[in-house]
Each structure stands twice: as C-alpha cells, then as structure tokens.
Design an enzyme around this catalytic site. Structure first.
Site, PDB file in Angstrom:
ATOM      1  N   ASP A 199      -3.218   4.606  -2.360  1.00  0.00           N
ATOM      2  CA  ASP A 199      -4.374   5.046  -1.578  1.00  0.00           C
ATOM      3  C   ASP A 199      -4.827   6.443  -2.019  1.00  0.00           C
ATOM      4  O   ASP A 199      -4.011   7.370  -2.101  1.00  0.00           O
ATOM      5  CB  ASP A 199      -3.976   5.052  -0.099  1.00  0.00           C
ATOM      6  CG  ASP A 199      -5.131   5.357   0.825  1.00  0.00           C
ATOM      7  OD1 ASP A 199      -6.043   4.522   0.915  1.00  0.00           O
ATOM      8  OD2 ASP A 199      -5.113   6.435   1.466  1.00  0.00           O
TER       9      ASP A 199
ATOM     10  N   GLU B 151      -6.261   3.869  -6.224  1.00  0.00           N
ATOM     11  CA  GLU B 151      -7.599   4.018  -5.642  1.00  0.00           C
ATOM     12  C   GLU B 151      -8.067   5.429  -5.975  1.00  0.00           C
ATOM     13  O   GLU B 151      -7.446   6.409  -5.563  1.00  0.00           O
ATOM     14  CB  GLU B 151      -7.557   3.812  -4.134  1.00  0.00           C
ATOM     15  CG  GLU B 151      -8.941   3.940  -3.499  1.00  0.00           C
ATOM     16  CD  GLU B 151      -8.895   4.086  -1.988  1.00  0.00           C
ATOM     17  OE1 GLU B 151      -9.839   3.628  -1.333  1.00  0.00           O
ATOM     18  OE2 GLU B 151      -7.938   4.694  -1.458  1.00  0.00           O
TER      19      GLU B 151
ATOM     20  N   HIS C 188     -10.936  -3.774   2.460  1.00  0.00           N
ATOM     21  CA  HIS C 188     -10.938  -3.416   3.881  1.00  0.00           C
ATOM     22  C   HIS C 188     -11.909  -2.292   4.203  1.00  0.00           C
ATOM     23  O   HIS C 188     -12.213  -2.061   5.375  1.00  0.00           O
ATOM     24  CB  HIS C 188      -9.523  -3.008   4.304  1.00  0.00           C
ATOM     25  CG  HIS C 188      -9.028  -1.811   3.565  1.00  0.00           C
ATOM     26  ND1 HIS C 188      -8.674  -1.846   2.231  1.00  0.00           N
ATOM     27  CD2 HIS C 188      -8.837  -0.525   3.958  1.00  0.00           C
ATOM     28  CE1 HIS C 188      -8.294  -0.633   1.848  1.00  0.00           C
ATOM     29  NE2 HIS C 188      -8.383   0.186   2.863  1.00  0.00           N
ATOM     30  N   ASP C 189     -12.406  -1.587   3.177  1.00  0.00           N
ATOM     31  CA  ASP C 189     -13.340  -0.476   3.391  1.00  0.00           C
ATOM     32  C   ASP C 189     -14.786  -0.840   3.063  1.00  0.00           C
ATOM     33  O   ASP C 189     -15.678  -0.013   3.239  1.00  0.00           O
ATOM     34  CB  ASP C 189     -12.944   0.722   2.520  1.00  0.00           C
ATOM     35  CG  ASP C 189     -11.730   1.465   3.045  1.00  0.00           C
ATOM     36  OD1 ASP C 189     -11.458   1.376   4.255  1.00  0.00           O
ATOM     37  OD2 ASP C 189     -11.057   2.134   2.244  1.00  0.00           O
TER      38      ASP C 189
ATOM     39  N   ASP D   3       0.858  -1.184   0.000  1.00  0.00           N
ATOM     40  CA  ASP D   3       0.000   0.000   0.000  1.00  0.00           C
ATOM     41  C   ASP D   3       0.896   1.238   0.000  1.00  0.00           C
ATOM     42  O   ASP D   3       1.921   1.273   0.683  1.00  0.00           O
ATOM     43  CB  ASP D   3      -0.893   0.012   1.239  1.00  0.00           C
ATOM     44  CG  ASP D   3      -2.359   0.245   0.892  1.00  0.00           C
ATOM     45  OD1 ASP D   3      -2.622   1.273   0.230  1.00  0.00           O
ATOM     46  OD2 ASP D   3      -3.212  -0.564   1.253  1.00  0.00           O
TER      47      ASP D   3
END
Length: 557
Positions: free
Chosen positions: A200, A257, A330-331, A98
């Site tokens: 991210d 993302e 994860h979100d 990440d």
C-alpha cells in the site's frame, strides 16, 4: 527476460468486508471466502489478493492496522486464515496479502508508546514535530483525506504526521530499528506460507529531510506535500533493503501501489536486476477523467488519452520491467460505468474492456464483481455512504459552500464505495451476501446482475473472463509479446497488436455506441475471441465493428 510464475498469472482482488458473509453479521469474513473458493477456481484465476484482514479499529476499512500479526475479529481468527491459505493452495490458488507500512493505526502498540512522552523508546517510530514559533502547524501539507496532515497530541503538545486519516499516523522510515521490525514481521507472514504482498502506497515511505512546506495549488487550503514524499530520496534504498531482508529470499509476487510514479520510476522499481519489487500499480490512467480540481472534478473520458497512456507504459517497460494491469480496485469506481456503458450495452462494453486489458502485456488484476459486470451505485443520500474519504470531502466542501447536489453527483461517479457495495451472488434479499443487514447497502440492481444469473448464462461476462484467463495461460504471445498501437487516429477505436516469434495478434476494441468502420491490413480467417456471437461484417479491406465490439485475430508468418 527470465520467466516467472506471476508473468502468466491472473490476480483476483477480494475486499473481504464486501465479499461473502458466513455468519449473518452483515460483514464479509474469511470463512465466507473459503465458501467461494470453488467459484474462483471455476473462473480460473491463479492468485487472490486479499485486502487487509489484520486487527484494526476500522477507521479506513482495515488500512489502519492495530496489530500486523492478528486477524480482525469481524473477519474471523488466525485459524480461519490458515484454513483459507491451505484450501486455496489445495486448489492451486496463491494468496497475496496487503502490506500497509507507510502508516499504522493510532491504536497500534507502537503508537500508544510513542505518544506517552518525548523520550519514550518508541517516540521515533513516528514523525513528531513541534508547532512553529508563530504557533502554526509544522508545515503546510494537506492530508490526502482532506484537512491538514498534522494532528496535535495534547499529552506532549506536539504534532504527528498523518498523510491519510488522523487515526493513521505515518511511520518514521528513517528509524532503522522500526525498519528491522517491519522486515521481521514480513518474514513471519512469508514463513506462514503466503505468496506475496500488495504494498500500500509504498512509494510514500521516504520523506524529504526537514519536511519543508509545499506549493499550495490554486483554490486549495493546504500544500501538496506529494512533492516531498512521493518517490522520496531514500525510497530505492529502503525497497532494496526490504527485499534483501525479507521477500527477496522467497519466490513470491510483490506489487507496489505507487501514486505519482512515472514510467522512468517504474523501470527502476521493477527492473529485476535492481531487486526492489516485481511490478507497480500506476494511477495515471485512473486520473484521465479528473479535471484540474482533482478527483471530484469529473470530466468526460477521453479515449485518445487512454491510448497514449497505455501505449507509453507498454512500450517503456517492455523487456525492462513489468506492468500490472487493472481497471478496478477497492479505491476505484466500476469501469463499466466509468469507461463503458452500464445500461444498454453493459454486457458488450464489460467484455470489450476486459479484452482490451487482458491482452496487454503485464499481470492482470480482476476486482471482485468485475467478472459479472457490477456497476456503480447512486445512493440518494450522503448518509448511505461509509467511506471516510467521501465523508471528509463532503464535510470540507459543504462548509466551503459547495452544492450538495453537485457533490453527490461526483460521489456517484468517483466515490470509492462504488467498488465496495457487497458482491451480488443471487437475486435473494441483500443479493445473497448476508442473512443480516449489510454493512453497506447492496446495489439495487442485484436482481438482474448477480453471480447465479451469470453462471446460468453461457454468454455471460463471467464465462468471457474465464476465456480470457485461459488464453493467457495458453499463449506466450499474450504474456511476452511486443505491443504496438495501430489505428492511432481512430477516435472511437482502441486497436493494437501483440507479436511474439512468428505470431501476431490484432486486437480491436470499439468504444462507440454506433457502428464504426475501420481499415484492415491483415488476414481475418483465424479469429481468437470476440464479444459478439457472430463475426463482424466487412471485407478484406475493412472491418465494421458493432457497438462496443471487441474482436481478436491471430496471424502467423
């Protein structure tokens, strides 16, 4: 299109905190991941995307980074990381990290310096502003995690911008020296041997000059600043510069993302000729069950809208860019609870949803536990939830008079902790995740939904995922074939074709709890995969699909 290794790869996301705890402290760690590499090799995945493992005070579960080149002590050491990298590579599994560079932690050394004085050399690494003449905040933007996007720092009596938590100050990408430091950090990780980055909220790094006020949505307290930082004015310039200075010099995977990115944006971001990123994560299909009030305003799932959305992305990026494919991360809440049926038809609907996604064009992402059909969790008390987004929302909305019972129902459906409950490895205490007390409670259904059970059952969701992954590795029609929606008017069926050279695959996926009959216009003598043990009933003219059935046929000409 030039073939790339990540075109036919399948990525598995690990959220380390909830994956496997090797030392009994209740928190997953790097050694715990090493212990499960053979499990992932058995599944057949090609790449691990590792959610942040960097040193962090953990305000937002690692997405607030204190040191980009150190490992969080809870997860282990850099030696553990190097061992994970080596052992994954020995098994033919790549590691993608990440990359969180829209913001850092407020405990990062850069910010510690930045806040000391207005003339500190690091001051301009972050976005600082004075209050307006009337004493109001520098602008009216709201934080994505509730409240205002500005925090007063008393040492210099100025505000810093934080689009997320107040412990996540935004980096100032207008500062060239900062950008060069970031690129050098990226390069050092690549030289260490990692295989790419998930980036991210990367399309938020360029802000509109002057940071103007934003439109305030009806009923909101703050302006929607996204109009001034989503796909901002210098974003393509920054990404090209980053590519040229770092990952563009390596054969690696990059996925950005990008909330708010349209298909037109994505074509620009992922066009190989432009040299920005390989693919993007879009959010549109994840907002289909959100009402006018946003994420927590839950509305019923609409299959027609999903069909329209996936079709738009499949068609728009064909031969122009590249799609990423995902249901969970994860979100996001668990897809079998969200778009499937997590009770009577949990196994069937989990397999059906997997079929639909994995036979589309793009790189599929599996989120940990998805391959065994893990479900959402409904904790009885808000105190059982750890997520900062949930807690901030709860505080803000209960203070405004919202019903706690209604808010809790929304959290049960859409809360991020649905994805973060520990992996259910077996039926022992705490699902075999830890010998200690887990940092977040385990879903109570672990005695019946767990990896051990899945591996013992040849008809389990796990082995179905394994089949789908193998098909992608074996058939170019899945990787490069053209997509076309069929049976568009069918309200309970998502059906489409993939065509490559002289081969066409027909994919049928039922979202109904009842039998559904659909017309047929092709040969059904060569079924590829299906989620029921026997072929569906029907005739040459029609197909009778059972509840949540998925069936795939291959034809040649």
């Amino acid at each position: 299109m030039e073939r790339k290794w990540w075109h036919d790869s399948v990525v598995y996301q690990i959220y380390p905190r909830s994956f496997n705890d090797s030392n009994g402290d209740g928190i997953g760690d790097l050694v715990g991941i090493i212990e499960k590499l053979d499990y992932l090799k058995e599944l057949g995945i090609d790449v691990i995307w590792l959610s942040p493992v960097y040193d962090s005070p953990n305000d937002d579960n690692g997405y607030d980074i204190r040191d980009y080149e150190a490992i969080m002590s809870e997860f282990g050491t850099m030696a553990d990381f190097d061992r994970l990298l080596d052992q994954a590579h020995e098994r033919g599994i790549k590691i993608v990290m990440d990359l969180v560079i829209n913001h850092s932690s407020d405990e990062h050394a850069w910010f510690a310096e930045s806040r000391k004085s207005k003339d500190n050399p690091y001051r301009d690494y972050y976005i600082w502003r004075s209050a307006n003449e009337d004493g109001t905040l520098p602008n009216n933007w709201g934080s994505i995690f509730s409240g205002p996007a500005w925090e007063l720092d008393e040492a210099t009596n100025e505000y810093y911008l934080h689009l997320f938590s107040k412990k996540q100050p935004d980096l100032n990408w207008e500062n060239e020296k900062l950008r060069q430091e970031v690129y050098q950090m990226i390069t050092r990780w690549l030289d260490r041997g990692i295989d790419g980055f998930r980036m991210d909220v990367i399309n938020l790094i360029s802000k509109t000059p002057g940071l103007p006020d934003a439109t305030v949505p009806p009923g909101a307290l703050y302006g929607d600043g996204g109009q001034h930082y989503i796909n901002g004015p210098r974003i393509h310039e920054f990404l090209k510069e980053m590519n040229d200075a770092s990952f563009g010099n390596y054969d690696v995977l990059t996925v950005g993302e990008m909330p708010g990115a349209t298909t037109d944006d994505a074509i620009l971001y992922t066009d190989p000729e432009r040299k920005e990123v390989n693919m993007v994560f879009t959010f549109e299909h994840m907002d289909l069950d959100s009402g006018p009030g946003g994420k927590w305003d839950v509305k019923p799932f609409d299959l027609q809208k999903l069909k329209e959305n996936f079709t738009k992305w499949q068609v728009a990026l064909h031969e122009k860019g590249w799609n990423s494919l995902y249901w969970n991360n994860h979100d996001q809440p668990r897809v079998v609870s969200r778009f499937g049926n997590d009770t009577t038809y949990r196994v069937e609907s989990a397999k059906m949803l997997a079929t639909l996604l994995h036979l589309l064009k793009g790189t599929p992402y599996i989120y940990q536990g998805e391959e065994i059909g893990m479900t959402n969790v409904a904790f009885e008390s808000i105190e059982d939830y750890e997520d900062i987004e949930i807690r901030n929302m709860w505080k803000e909305r209960t203070e405004q008079g919202a019903s706690p019972a209604e808010l809790l129902r929304a959290v049960h459906v859409k809360g991020r902790d649905n994805a973060r409950t520990p992996i259910q490895w077996d039926a022992t205490e705490h699902a075999g995740f830890t010998t200690g007390t887990p940092w977040l409670k385990v879903n109570p259904n672990y005695p019946t939904i767990n990896v051990e059970q899945a591996l013992e059952d040849p008809d389990s969701i796990f082995y179905y995922y394994k089949q789908l992954i193998a098909l992608r590795h074996q058939h170019d029609v899945i990787v490069y074939g053209e997509y076309a929606l069929i049976l568009e008017e069918e309200t309970d069926i998502y059906a489409y074709t993939r065509t490559y050279e002289n081969e066409t695959w027909y994919i049928y996926c039922s979202f109904s709890q009842e039998e559904v009959t659909v017309p047929l216009s092709h040969d059904t003598s060569d079924p590829v995969i299906g989620n029921y043990s026997e072929s569906p009933a029907g005739s040459k003219e029609e197909l009778v699909l059972r509840p949540y059935e998925a069936i795939v046929y291959r034809t040649t000409r």
